[in-house]
Motif scaffolding. Structure first.
Motif, PDB file in Angstrom:
ATOM      1  N   HIS A 188       0.915  -1.186   0.037  1.00  0.00           N
ATOM      2  CA  HIS A 188      -0.036  -0.042   0.186  1.00  0.00           C
ATOM      3  C   HIS A 188       0.734   1.178   0.050  1.00  0.00           C
ATOM      4  CE1 HIS A 188      -3.414  -2.570   2.170  1.00  0.00           C
ATOM      5  NE2 HIS A 188      -2.983  -3.103   0.774  1.00  0.00           N
TER       6      HIS A 188
ATOM      7  N   ARG B 118       0.904   4.042  -3.142  1.00  0.00           N
ATOM      8  CA  ARG B 118       0.751   5.549  -2.920  1.00  0.00           C
ATOM      9  C   ARG B 118       1.767   6.366  -3.600  1.00  0.00           C
ATOM     10  NH1 ARG B 118      -1.784   3.643   1.798  1.00  0.00           N
ATOM     11  NH2 ARG B 118       0.292   3.776   3.120  1.00  0.00           N
TER      12      ARG B 118
ATOM     13  N   GLN C 293       1.595   8.913  -6.373  1.00  0.00           N
ATOM     14  CA  GLN C 293       1.877  10.396  -6.426  1.00  0.00           C
ATOM     15  C   GLN C 293       2.781  10.746  -7.519  1.00  0.00           C
ATOM     16  OE1 GLN C 293       3.744  10.757  -2.380  1.00  0.00           O
ATOM     17  NE2 GLN C 293       1.454  10.545  -1.411  1.00  0.00           N
TER      18      GLN C 293
ATOM     19  N   PRO D 209      -4.853   3.496  -3.775  1.00  0.00           N
ATOM     20  CA  PRO D 209      -5.121   4.871  -4.517  1.00  0.00           C
ATOM     21  C   PRO D 209      -5.379   4.473  -6.035  1.00  0.00           C
ATOM     22  CG  PRO D 209      -2.533   4.831  -4.109  1.00  0.00           C
ATOM     23  CD  PRO D 209      -3.014   3.498  -3.499  1.00  0.00           C
TER      24      PRO D 209
END
Length: 750
Positions: free
Chosen positions: A629, A633, A637, A661
């Protein structure tokens, strides 16, 4: 008392070796001669007192007596001077008697004194001085013989020869004989002095050797009396208040261990303890001195050695337990379990039947992580106790490793039926275990093999149980060994070797399957891995799982991603803005090197954010790992689009939407295939599309094979469609051939 005084006075140092100190001998001889002379003059003095008319002789005798007494007194400090004065006195007196006195006896005494002068000189001085005295005596001899020569011829012979005999005997013979004796004594004394020095050196050397042997040593007699001890022995067996060992006995210091008798020091080896400190153990080793009848005892402090031996014995016992038993559960380990089972098989007759099975506690790593190592160990311990309690005494139980337990159970023919055996095993497995007041649900996987049918030895049965365990699933947790299963494992092993070579040689190719909009325009691709071996295509479901088991997925993914980036770079130059989705199983993202590659690629090629999508297979168990996770992320980003593949079939579908995400949601083909005839599946797909729209996510439906399915999904609001109805996967080379001609069309007619 008087005798000792006279002995010390006249013999001076009689205990000194002869010749060691020449002055001592001369001083002793001088005192003896002076004392005898004093005695003679003292007797003469007393005799003169009773003879009338001897006043002049008495006065002269008194003078001489005083002189001799004075010389005797000063002989202690001035031995040489006293000796010279004594000789001068003797010579002067003799010459005076010889020349001035007419008495025959006076001349006789004078001659005797003069002829004794060389002997006295030799005693008091050197041999040269003796020769000088001999030469001086020639004059009195000549003086006496000249008178005899003037006498008639008849009286010449007896008088002359008497004078000559006296002269030669007293003046020459005796001094020379005494000189020879003294020379011999001096020579012997010198030799003795050398021997004494050597003896003293040897004694000092042996003394030093005894003192510095590096081992505490004692010299004692046969009765145990200590004659000598070196410093190490004194420090070892005596305390600070009593350092003096000689004249004491060994039993004053040491107490024997065991039945060694009273004279334990006479044994070759004896174990003792100190009397003052019984916790100090001493080992005595004897060396006998046969010529002297004494013993040299070498001592050794064995306290630490005994402690080490005890620790070694304890360690050996521990090692024995480690070699045969599991320390936590005290169950037999793999080796000892096999030994016990083989022994049971050998003891029973050929009609013995039984089953071997391996029990593996499921999801134990999560349990360990959630409750900690100590609580997890309690789970293992409680499970082993309950297993031993529920199985019969005939069963043999062992712990293999981790959370695997092995059991061998003798069976009747009835339980050879799989259903009955599964019921038996299930009945002995606890469904819940209480740890620290909390009740934990237990889940298992079991691999089973039959004795006789599936193996003849414990090792063979365990190996087959392991094979069966590999094929147990969450649906069918009890897996039985069969020969086809073994053949399948062998084939998978061979296939794994080929796959490893193929990945290293970059023989796995990329195929693309188009993803289209509802109006049929190609909007993206999904990259699929294809492997052709010996002219046959290996199903991706087979070789991807093998690659995952062998840890080859990161390398495979790296090869495919690099190839995709090369193609996408060409498309970027050709203004072909059609993204490609690449599927990840989770193991790749756990690899630091592959994660760093993804970050580097997008840093060097920022346009990849619109061209390369990452599909995450939600069915992978590692997708619940926090590190996955965190890295997803980071990739999001940086600009990567994240898609959740096979949504609805994984570990925690709704939870993943929170933790990952994601931008895209892919509906699995198992929900698409029943459409449009199954209303329940229509409702599920519809609710999934509504959920994605509420989260502002794109939806891709895969596995579309009919026009009705495509029209229904488009009507429900699905953004992107994928399946055989639109196009089957084709090699990447088809899209890049002829200067990317096919990729430039970007439309599929159907």
């Amino acid at each position: 008392m008087l005798i000792n005084f006279l002995k010390n006075y006249f013999l001076v140092s009689s205990d000194q070796p002869l010749g060691r100190e020449e002055k001592t001998f001369q001083q002793s001889a001088l005192r003896i001669l002076l004392a005898l002379t004093v005695c003679i003059f003292f007797i003469s003095e007393i005799h003169s007192l009773f003879i009338p008319g001897e006043l002049s002789f008495l006065s002269i005798n008194s003078v001489y007596l005083c002189l001799l007494i004075g010389l005797l007194y000063f002989s202690k400090k001035y031995a040489k001077v006293t000796a010279v004065l004594f000789l001068l006195t003797l010579v002067t007196t003799s010459f005076l008697l010889l020349t001035l006195s007419d008495e025959f006896h006076a001349e006789k005494y004078a001659l005797v004194s003069l002829y004794s002068l060389p002997l006295i000189t030799r005693l008091l001085f050197s041999f040269r001085a003796c020769l000088v005295a001999m030469a001086i005596n020639v004059y009195p001899f000549f003086l006496m013989t000249s008178d005899s020569l003037n006498v008639g011829q008849s009286d010449l012979a007896p008088s002359f020869y008497f004078q000559l005999l006296t002269f030669v005997t007293l003046n020459i013979g005796l001094p020379l004989a005494v000189s020879r004796i003294i020379q011999t004594l001096e020579s012997n004394a010198s030799h003795m002095k050398v021997l004494y020095r050597k003896l003293n050196d040897n004694y000092a050397m042996y003394e030093e050797f005894f003192e510095n042997t590096g081992t505490p040593s004692l010299l004692c007699d046969q009765r145990g009396k200590i004659l000598k001890a070196n410093q190490l022995a004194r420090d070892l067996i005596s305390d600070s208040k009593r350092k003096y060992l000689p004249d004491s006995t060994i039993t004053d210091w040491l107490s024997p261990l065991g039945d060694t008798g009273r004279f334990f020091w006479q044994s070759n080896v004896a174990e003792c303890t100190l009397k003052q400190k019984t916790n100090i153990h001493i080992e005595i080793r004897r060396a006998a001195l046969t010529q002297h009848g004494h013993y040299v005892l070498h001592l050794q402090n064995t306290t630490q050695l005994r402690a080490i031996q005890q620790e070694l014995e304890s360690t050996q016992q521990t090692n024995s337990r480690l070699a045969h038993f599991d320390l936590l559960t005290l169950l037999p380990n793999h080796r000892h379990f096999c030994h016990q089972v083989n022994q049971r098989i050998d003891e029973q007759d050929s009609h013995l039947t039984g089953a071997m099975f391996i029990i593996r506690i499921s999801h134990f790593k999560l349990l360990n992580k959630q409750y900690g190592k100590d609580s997890a160990n309690k789970v293992i311990l409680n499970f082993s106790k309950m297993l031993q309690k529920r199985l019969s005494e005939q069963a043999i139980i062992g712990r293999l490793r981790g959370v695997k337990f092995s059991c061998f159970v003798p069976l009747g023919q009835t339980y050879l039926i799989q259903k009955k055996l599964s019921t038996l095993i299930h009945s002995i497995l606890p469904s819940q275990i209480t740890v620290d007041g909390s009740r934990l649900n237990m889940d298992y996987h079991v691999g089973i093999a039959y004795y006789h049918t599936d193996g003849k030895t414990a090792e063979e049965l365990l190996e087959h149980c392991e094979m069966a365990l590999e094929y147990s699933t969450s649906i069918d947790r009890f897996s039985y060994y069969n020969h086809n299963l073994e053949n399948k494992l062998i084939e998978e092993h061979k296939l794994g070797l080929k796959l490893s070579t193929a990945i290293k040689n970059k023989e796995i190719s990329i195929w693309l399957q188009p993803q289209v909009t509802p109006n049929g325009q190609i909007c993206s691709f999904e990259a699929l891995a294809r492997w052709q071996s010996n002219g046959k295509f290996i199903p991706p479901t087979s070789f991807i799982k093998i690659a995952e088991d062998l840890g080859l997925l990161p390398l495979l993914a790296e090869n495919l991603v690099r190839e995709l980036v090369v193609t996408l770079s060409q498309w970027q130059k050709e203004h072909i803005h059609t993204p490609i989705a690449f599927n990840l199983a989770g193991q790749e993202l756990m690899n630091d090197g592959f994660f760093a590659l993804l970050m580097t690629l997008i840093a060097d090629n920022p346009w990849l954010t619109n061209m390369l999508e990452l599909e995450i297979t939600e069915t992978s168990s590692v997708m619940t790992h926090p590190l996955i996770h965190k890295r997803l992320r980071s990739l999001s980003q940086y600009g990567y689009s994240i898609a959740i593949d096979d949504f609805g079939t994984g570990q925690a579908s709704l939870g993943q939407l929170v933790d990952i995400p994601a931008d895209i949601l892919k509906i699995d083909r198992r929900f698409i295939s029943p459409l449009p005839g199954d209303q329940r599946h229509i409702d599920i797909v519809k609710s999934t599309i509504q959920l994605a729209e509420s989260l502002n996510m794109k939806v891709i439906a895969e596995g579309i094979e009919t026009k009705e399915q495509a029209n229904l999904l488009a009507a429900l609001g699905c953004h992107t469609l994928q399946g055989y109805y639109f196009a089957k996967p084709s090699p990447l080379s088809d899209w890049t051939a002829k200067d990317n001609a096919k990729a430039k069309e970007l439309r599929m007619v159907y």
